[in-house]
Design a protein around this motif. Structure first.
Motif: not given
Length: 265
Positions: A47-54, A56-75
């Motif tokens: 149940t825990a593994i399925f919840s995480v997979v759901d 992160l991978l299955i359920r789409p993010l609730a943002y506009r065009e979530a597949g094109r959203l990226v986060v940039i980290d600086a180093t």
């Protein structure tokens, strides 16, 4: 002589099997406890593994065009070894990045923030975020009531709060609109309530304020009879405040360790 065998109904067969299994478990309680514990752990782990997979991978993010959203980290490069570090971005970096990064349709910034909520019952600490005026329009998350922070809120103490905080303080999203909240000794007005799907910067975030207003309210000038022109006294006081505030989240109008977010074209 003919032998007639009566077929048992399916439910009666199941009942007999259950009674037989129960008798067998009562005869070996240790084995029964081990088997049930193993079964419970397996079900819980699945149940825990399925919840995480759901999430992160299955359920789409609730943002506009979530597949094109990226986060940039600086180093930063420390002696030839790149590793994460505190990087300070100017407040107008989003606009300059928007002009230079043609691959992204929207560019915005956010950084974690901590607010002290003052009420009649006392004070408490809230997780929050200081965001660029373009943050909500770039990310495109759901707003349950009111409106998001925008460029018009540069000089006004406006905030967006989470649905969780709106329910706790005002018994609902609609009742929270226009209400006043004292955060870090500043009187803010609630202009919007974010949906429960918002998890940027964190799922614990309850307050979003504009980085432009946060920067505008910091350099304060107290007019007192003293030698020198008022402009010099304001400059000296602002410099002293910045020196005392080192490591507190802002330096000379720069956000500490902000995370840029962008939408790819």
């Amino acid at each position: 002589m003919a032998i007639i065998r009566r077929a048992l109904p399916p439910l009666e067969i199941v009942a007999r099997d259950v009674r037989y299994a129960v008798r067998g478990m009562r005869r070996t309680p240790a084995f029964t406890a081990a088997a049930l514990s193993t079964l419970a752990l397996a079900i819980g782990a699945n149940t825990a593994i399925f919840s995480v997979v759901d999430q992160l991978l299955i359920r789409p993010l609730a943002y506009r065009e979530a597949g094109r959203l990226v986060v940039i980290d600086a180093t930063r490069d420390y002696e030839g070894t790149p590793r994460p570090g505190h990087v300070y971005w100017p407040l107008d970096a989003a606009e300059r990045w928007q002009e230079s990064l043609r691959a992204f349709s929207d560019v915005t910034f956010y950084t974690n923030q901590v607010f002290q909520l003052s009420t009649r019952d006392g004070a408490e600490i809230l997780d929050g975020a200081t965001v660029a005026p373009s943050f909500f329009s770039a990310v495109g998350g759901p707003i349950l009531a009111g409106r998001p922070i925008g460029p018009a809120d540069v000089l006004t103490p406006s905030i967006v709060i989470s649905q969780r905080l709106a329910r706790r303080l005002f018994n609902g999203a609609s009742a929270a609109l226009g209400a006043h909240v004292v955060l870090n000794s500043t009187d803010y007005v609630v202009i919007g309530v974010a949906g429960p799907q918002w998890d940027v910067p964190s799922w614990k975030t309850d307050v979003w304020e504009s980085s432009a207003f946060a920067h505008a309210r910091r350099p304060q000038c107290l007019q007192r009879p003293a030698a020198g022109p008022p402009e010099a006294r304001c400059h000296d006081r602002a410099g002293a405040r910045r020196r005392r505030r080192r490591g507190a989240g802002a330096r000379d109008g720069r956000l500490e360790n902000p995370r840029p977010a962008a939408h790819g074209r």
